[in-house]
Every structure is written in C-alpha cells, then in structure tokens.
Design an enzyme around this catalytic site. Structure first.
Site, PDB file in Angstrom:
ATOM      1  CE  LYS A 270      -4.495  -1.100   0.267  1.00 59.25           C
ATOM      2  NZ  LYS A 270      -5.546  -0.514  -0.583  1.00 59.25           N
TER       3      LYS A 270
ATOM      4  CB  SER B 102      -0.959  -8.176  -1.124  1.00 61.67           C
ATOM      5  OG  SER B 102      -1.921  -8.826  -0.313  1.00 61.67           O
TER       6      SER B 102
END
Length: 413
Positions: free
Chosen positions: A58, A313
């Site tokens: 992110k 992720s």
C-alpha cells in the site's frame, strides 16, 4: 490490447511513479517455492510485499498520490480512512513528505495496526465499528477543512503507484507466464495487470493475470458478469484486508479488460495457505495476502500456468488473529481433530479411548467429559477429544481404530 487498459495509467506514468516511490520503498525479494512448484508442476515464485516497509504494498500507491500533490494541496493536509494497511501507507508517506495526516479507523481496529499508524505520525480518530463509518467521517472532514481525501484504490495516481510492483516483478522474472494477485477494491491488480499487459504487448508475449477474492467478500465475479460495478453484502472473513463490498470504478474498467480470470477462496483454504507459508516458506503473511497461494493449493486456478508469480500483498497480522488462523488451518488440514464420541456411562471408558488414541501415535491435547448433551441416552456420556495428528491419513487411522473398537466418533468442524 484494449484501449481501456491504456485509459488507466500509461507505462510512462508508472515509470514516473517508480522513480518517486523508489525513494522510500524496498525492492522486495522474489522467492522460489519448491513446494508449490511440485504441487502445480511448474516454477512458482513468491513476491514478498509482506516484507515491504509498513508491511504491505500500500505504501507504493499512497506515496505516489501524496508526492504528486501540489504545494497548496500538501499545505491543506490529507485525510484517509482504513482498518489497516492503507492507513499505515498514508501515515508513512505523509511523514516522509512533511504533510499533516488524519486517519479515521474503526473502533475495533487491530492494536498493532493502530499503534503503527500513530507511530508514523498521523492523527488517528476512531469512529464506528465498520470501515464504512470512518469513510464517511473522512469524506466529511475533507469537505469541511479542504484536506485532500486519499482513496485506498480508486484513483489514477494510486493505481500507478501499485503498478510499480508489476514493473518490479517483470524485472525479477522477465519470462513469467502467470501472475496471481489478491483483490479487494482492485487497486493492486489494476496497477499490476496494466503494467504487465502493456509491457507484454511491447514484447509480443502473453501473460495471464489471475485475481483472487475472499468468497465472503467477492464483488468482482458478479460485477464482471453484469458488466458494471455491483455492490454486495459482505460477510465476515479472516481476509479482512480485502473485504470490500464494491469495485472501484477506475479499477473495474482496467480489470474488465486486463485481467484474465477472477476466482474465490474460502476461509479454510486461506488458513491452510497461511500455514503452508509459515511452515514451508518461513514467511509471516496476513490472510488477505495469502489468498493467491490458497487459490493455487485448492486448484482454483485452471489451465497450464507455466512460470508463475504469486503476490504476497501484506504481512500485517495481529498475533492474536494469527493464533486463531493457525488453529483454523490445522483443523482444515486435518492435523487437529475435534471429536465427539458417545460412550456408555461406566468406569474405564475414558481411559480406554485415550489408550486407543495413544496406540495410534496421536496426541490428546484437550478433553471434555459430560453427561449433559442433546440426543444422548440417559445411560450415555459424551466425550469431546481435541487431538493432534500428522495429517489426513493419520487422522483417518485414528478414526478407524476408534470405530474398530466399537465407538462412533464424529468429527466436529
């Protein structure tokens, strides 16, 4: 390639984003997985964004968005809403760029994520019990104060920032055939797919991009079927990092044309994948980050995969959640059996069943012995056994020995 893909960030925009984010991110490792390669019969690589700064990818999109703000916008500050990884990415980026950040988070947010967001210097406001309430509060503050609202996925600068991960993957595995990517709102996969498909077109190659959603929070399959973003009701999932009820508008446009397939995995499959990553790869991954491995292990990704990259992720998992997920994964792998066994109410039955389990080389870790239970005869008791086994074959051996001794064990999931 479809023009819709080009309507998203261009390769030039993603290269520019890479130049910006390179100041703050790590080039994360690309690890080989012999275990997964044996499962699918072709090379498998793990792209370890769980080892990224702030613990997830992110930071790429957040930093790129904040770095491209004008001086006047930076002076107004930024506001965001998130239950975890986006909050940390925005807070970190704001600190690095000297921008005031206000982050709205739900009241029940995991303590490590709350502490990390505060540690990066953001002002944290707890509001509501779902992500929807912090989102509304963030939008209201932005309208009231003029602070810039930083969306988690639905913005070209955010998508371009996430696309830098696609460029990085191509640098590390230039001859890849398949990429498997977790999907929440679609920011990561839209950036990665756009980068990889545009690069593949230039070289005349074809690369499959497969998205994975949690079964309890999967708006993309129905949205793709209907040809437009559809909002769904989500139900609880351990993969809370990708629990988004509606695709982003920009993300959907890119995914509709650049992603080859979207599959779903349930919580049991995700928990097993997380356990495999811990035991085989020695990697701590949050459930949302492990869904790609879950899809591979459960056979959800069909066809010839060739050289495959799975994006892990993120790695921001609360230790308390990890404890529960590991237990769930052990149960799903049949390495932890919870049995209910009706017994005659007479002395020696508990010792006899324990002896049978011991002779099968299994380990009893918890016992509950009760006369109170529905469906039991007055002359019966119920024994609840929690047993550690070495896997499905060993679990079946334990059950077979109990049945051979005249008992009727029932596996309680």
């Amino acid at each position: 390639m479809s023009e819709t893909i080009l309507a998203g960030p261009s390769l030039e925009a993603m290269e520019a984003a890479r130049e910006l984010v390179s100041k703050v991110i790590h080039v994360t490792p690309m690890e080989t997985s012999n275990f997964l390669a044996e499962v699918v019969g072709s090379p498998v690589y793990l792209k370890c964004e769980n080892l990224q700064r702030t613990g997830s990818y992110k930071i790429r999109g957040a930093y790129n968005r904040l770095a491209t703000l004008s001086a006047e916008e930076k002076a107004r500050g930024v506001v965001a809403a998130s239950a975890g990884n986006h909050a940390q990415g925005v807070a970190f980026a704001a600190r690095e760029l000297g921008i005031k950040a206000t982050i709205f988070m739900p009241i029940g947010v995991a303590l490590p994520k709350l502490q990390a967001t505060k540690w990066y210097g953001a002002e944290v406001v707890l509001r509501g019990h779902t992500v929807d309430e912090p989102l509304r509060a963030a939008a209201a503050l932005a309208a009231e104060t003029g602070a810039v609202l930083i969306p988690p996925f639905d913005h070209p600068d955010v998508v371009a920032g996430q696309g830098t991960l696609g460029l990085e993957i191509l640098d590390q595995v230039p001859d890849l055939d398949t990429v498997i990517v977790p999907i929440g709102g679609g920011g990561l996969i839209s950036g990665v797919a756009s980068a990889i498909k545009q690069r593949a077109q230039l070289s005349g190659r074809e690369v499959r991009v497969i998205g994975v959603q949690a079964a309890n929070a999967a708006p993309y399959p129905v949205s793709l079927e209907q040809g437009q973003p559809v909002e769904i009701a989500i139900t609880p999932t351990i993969a809370d990092g990708i629990a988004v009820s509606k695709p982003g508008a920009l993300n959907f446009q890119i995914i509709q044309h650049a992603v080859d397939d979207v599959v779903t995995v349930d919580d049991g499959e995700t928990a097993k994948a997380l356990l495999v990553l811990l035991e085989r790869a020695k990697l701590v991954v949050e459930p949302a980050g492990a869904v790609g491995v879950a899809a591979l292990l459960s056979g959800k990704v069909l066809g010839q995969l060739g050289k495959t990259v799975i994006i892990l992720s993120g790695g921001n998992i609360d230790p308390l959640v990890m404890e529960r997920v590991i237990s769930h994964g052990l149960s799903a792998s049949e390495r932890y059996l919870k049995l209910r066994i009706p017994l005659p109410d007479r002395p020696g039955q508990l010792a006899r069943t324990a002896q049978i389990v011991a002779e099968a080389n299994a380990n009893v870790v918890e016992v509950l012995h009760t006369r109170h239970g529905s469906g039991m005869h007055i002359s019966q008791v119920e024994l609840e056994l929690h047993i550690e086994t070495r896997g499905p074959e060993h679990a079946e051996l334990v059950l077979a020995k109990l049945r051979a001794a005249g008992y009727s064990p029932r596996v309680d999931f």
